[in-house]
Design a protein around this motif. Structure first.
Motif, short mmCIF file in Angstrom:
data_model
loop_
_atom_site.label_atom_id
_atom_site.label_comp_id
_atom_site.label_asym_id
_atom_site.label_seq_id
_atom_site.Cartn_x
_atom_site.Cartn_y
_atom_site.Cartn_z
N TYR A 97 0.84 -1.20 0.00
CA TYR A 97 0.00 0.00 0.00
C TYR A 97 0.88 1.25 0.00
CZ TYR A 97 -3.35 3.54 1.33
OH TYR A 97 -4.12 4.67 1.34
N GLN A 98 0.47 2.24 -0.76
CA GLN A 98 1.21 3.49 -0.78
C GLN A 98 0.28 4.62 -1.22
OE1 GLN A 98 4.93 3.28 -2.84
NE2 GLN A 98 5.05 5.48 -3.14
N SER A 99 0.50 5.80 -0.65
CA SER A 99 -0.29 6.97 -1.02
C SER A 99 0.65 8.04 -1.56
CB SER A 99 -1.03 7.51 0.22
OG SER A 99 -1.82 8.62 -0.13
N GLU A 132 -4.00 6.86 -4.31
CA GLU A 132 -3.69 5.63 -3.59
C GLU A 132 -3.37 4.49 -4.55
OE1 GLU A 132 -7.22 4.98 -1.39
OE2 GLU A 132 -6.97 6.75 -0.10
N LYS A 133 -2.39 3.69 -4.14
CA LYS A 133 -2.09 2.45 -4.87
C LYS A 133 -2.41 1.28 -3.96
CE LYS A 133 1.34 3.16 -8.48
NZ LYS A 133 2.69 2.79 -8.95
N LEU A 141 3.35 -3.79 -6.50
CA LEU A 141 2.88 -2.43 -6.30
C LEU A 141 3.16 -1.57 -7.53
CD1 LEU A 141 1.60 -0.55 -4.20
CD2 LEU A 141 3.90 0.10 -3.51
N ALA A 142 4.25 -1.87 -8.21
CA ALA A 142 4.61 -1.08 -9.39
C ALA A 142 3.56 -1.20 -10.48
CB ALA A 142 5.97 -1.54 -9.92
N GLU A 146 -3.29 3.24 -9.86
CA GLU A 146 -3.36 4.34 -8.91
C GLU A 146 -4.74 4.98 -9.00
OE1 GLU A 146 -0.09 7.47 -7.85
OE2 GLU A 146 -1.27 8.27 -9.51
N ASN A 147 -5.40 5.12 -7.86
CA ASN A 147 -6.74 5.68 -7.81
C ASN A 147 -6.75 6.99 -7.03
OD1 ASN A 147 -8.09 3.41 -9.09
ND2 ASN A 147 -7.62 2.29 -7.20
N PHE A 148 -7.61 7.88 -7.47
CA PHE A 148 -7.76 9.14 -6.73
C PHE A 148 -8.35 8.87 -5.36
CE2 PHE A 148 -10.49 12.59 -5.33
CZ PHE A 148 -9.58 13.63 -5.30
N GLY A 149 -7.82 9.56 -4.34
CA GLY A 149 -8.30 9.39 -2.98
C GLY A 149 -9.12 10.55 -2.48
N SER A 150 -8.49 11.73 -2.40
CA SER A 150 -9.22 12.90 -1.88
C SER A 150 -8.50 14.18 -2.26
CB SER A 150 -9.35 12.82 -0.36
OG SER A 150 -8.07 12.89 0.25
#
Length: 510
Positions: A97-99, A132-133, A141-142, A146-150
């Motif tokens: 997980y990574q932001s 967010e990934k 993870l690579a 990647e999704n938009f969070g806020s």
């Protein structure tokens, strides 16, 4: 007591920041200044290196020992708690997980802090977005999407401690889960500029309501009701044809409850004397009225005879008509032995506590809050003072009340699934590509299975417009009380609705 004290401290800290901005006026740092570049370099170290790669050492070095962090969704933290949360949370399992934080381009403002002419700190404000990934099972993870969070606004207070820049206070607030809301630094973040802008465009008063997550999230009212009287947030407006969606929802709620039939001929309850001998009268239904397919002119007074007539066979094409809604009103009133305003009060206004919304002038709760209407030279019009309800025009309401109504519509409150689906379906095509009329609302096809519901209003000294985006639960309300109010639409739509707003503008201007 501790929680109360912290809330009190935060409140006055925020007020202090606002007062500070007022006092410093024009002392914002230029983007090419050394201070501006220094603070942005510290921001980059803290986030581009520290946050985005989970390099905790950047936070340990850049945060003051007395650091305090205020978050509108996650309370208050000192340096120790902040670092512990970061290590265990976002950076606890970097393999899965990574932001990522991205600073919104053009949103940053830097203001210097001086004591007796000596620089001791700086305030940084801006807007940032978080992405967010999240890797799926057996996925690196690579390769994760990647999704938009806020999106959030932030305020940072940087201090020089023994000649070294340290972050002393950090506030992250106005979090929203839409990538478009609040992402642009513009005229709408500056009250002085917007007052000047309204004056330049001959617009006395402007009201904006912003809907996010299916709720009315923000109300802004600018300008004056009259010279020297600032327009309050609960200004009362004549919204012209935005009356029609209210009438439509009255009818659709009656249909949903089984008390009214969407496709039953209206002649069973009402026939206008002007068209009593025309066979087309028997084709009129609620569906045809709400989708503007009656064949009537907008208003009969536009005819040379001043009488109502059919311009084409009902149900064969689109032609906007206020007469159609008035026809429906008379049928409803005959059937239920109640006036339209009584029906609206029972079905909409009272359940939603829309206390400032009225069809009739004498029912206004506080006439001193009414936004008088003006032409583009600043001359006022006499207000319309209806003594009976008009189904198509002249509703009196506030941003808060009408926004509450729109949220109720978007959330399908009091509407059956079938009726809600009918309301959102393409009942008839309009002249512009990707534009249709449903039941009570225009429909814009935005592509990718996304759409917008809309309606506007225009009378002497009235320009109003609303949009709903049911898929993303967003919405926008714009009320003005001047003939030139439409001049503000494009900029507001683009600012608050982002890409969807730009698509709406593209459809409308083609």
């Amino acid at each position: 007591m501790k929680i109360k004290y912290q809330s009190f401290y935060l409140k006055w800290f925020l007020i202090g920041i606002l007062i500070f901005h007022v006092q410093i006026g024009f002392s914002q740092e230029e983007k090419n200044s050394q201070l501006y570049k220094t603070i942005l370099s510290k921001d980059s170290l803290l986030f581009n290196v520290g946050f985005n790669t989970c390099d905790i050492s950047q936070f340990e070095n850049l945060l003051s020992d007395n650091f305090e962090f205020y978050h509108d969704k996650d309370s208050i933290s000192d340096k120790t708690k902040f670092l512990a949360t970061l290590k265990k949370g976002l950076c606890g399992s970097p393999a899965t997980y990574q932001s990522r934080r991205a600073l919104v381009e053009g949103s940053t403002e830097i203001y210097p802090l001086y004591k007796k002419g000596v620089l001791y700190g700086a305030v940084q404000i801006g807007i940032h977005q978080f992405y967010e990934k999240s890797a799926q099972k057996n996925e690196s993870l690579a390769n994760a999407k990647e999704n938009f969070g806020s999106t959030a606004r932030f305020t940072h207070v940087w201090l020089l401690e023994n000649g070294v820049w340290k972050l002393k206070r950090s506030l992250s607030y106005d979090h929203q889960n839409t990538s478009t809301a609040g992402t642009k630094s513009s005229i709408f973040d500056n009250d002085q500029e917007i007052q000047k802008w309204l004056k330049q465009n001959n617009i006395p008063t402007l009201g904006i309501g912003v809907i996010n997550d299916g709720k009315l999230q923000q109300i802004k009212v600018y300008g004056q009701l009259k010279k020297g009287i600032t327009a309050p947030y609960n200004t009362i407006w004549n919204v012209a044809s935005l009356t029609k969606p209210v009438t439509a929802i009255v009818a659709l709620k009656l249909v949903s409850s089984g008390k009214w039939d969407l496709d039953e001929p209206l002649y069973k309850y009402w026939t206008d004397p002007d068209i009593a001998n025309d066979s087309n009268t028997k084709l009129l239904t609620t569906r045809i009225v709400l989708s503007h397919q009656t064949g009537f002119p907008n208003w009969r007074y536009m005819n040379e005879s001043k009488k109502l007539d059919f311009k084409f066979k009902p149900g064969t094409k689109y032609q906007y008509s206020g007469e159609g809604f008035e026809y429906l009103r008379k049928a409803l009133e005959k059937k239920f032995h109640k006036t339209l305003d009584q029906l609206a009060n029972e079905l909409i206004f009272k359940p939603l506590k829309m206390d400032d919304t009225k069809f009739i002038w004498n029912d206004i709760t506080d006439v001193t809050r009414y936004a008088s209407n003006y032409d583009n030279k600043g001359n006022s019009y006499e207000p319309v003072k209806n003594k009976t309800a008009n189904a198509a025009d002249d509703l009196l309401t506030t941003i808060e009340d009408y926004g509450t109504f729109l949220c109720s519509v978007m959330n399908s409150e009091g509407l059956s699934k079938k009726v809600f689906d009918d309301m959102n379906s393409h009942q008839v095509k309009q002249a512009k590509a990707n534009k249709y009329f449903g039941l009570g609302f225009e429909i814009y096809d935005l592509g990718n299975d996304n759409y917008a519901l809309s309606h506007g209003g225009a009378d002497q000294g009235v320009q109003t417009l609303v949009f709903l985006l049911p898929k993303t639960k967003q919405g926008l309300i714009v009320f003005t009380n001047g003939d030139d109010g439409y001049k503000v639409y494009e900029k507001i739509i683009s600012h608050y609705l982002g890409e969807n707003g730009n698509r709406l503008i593209e459809i409308e201007t083609k």
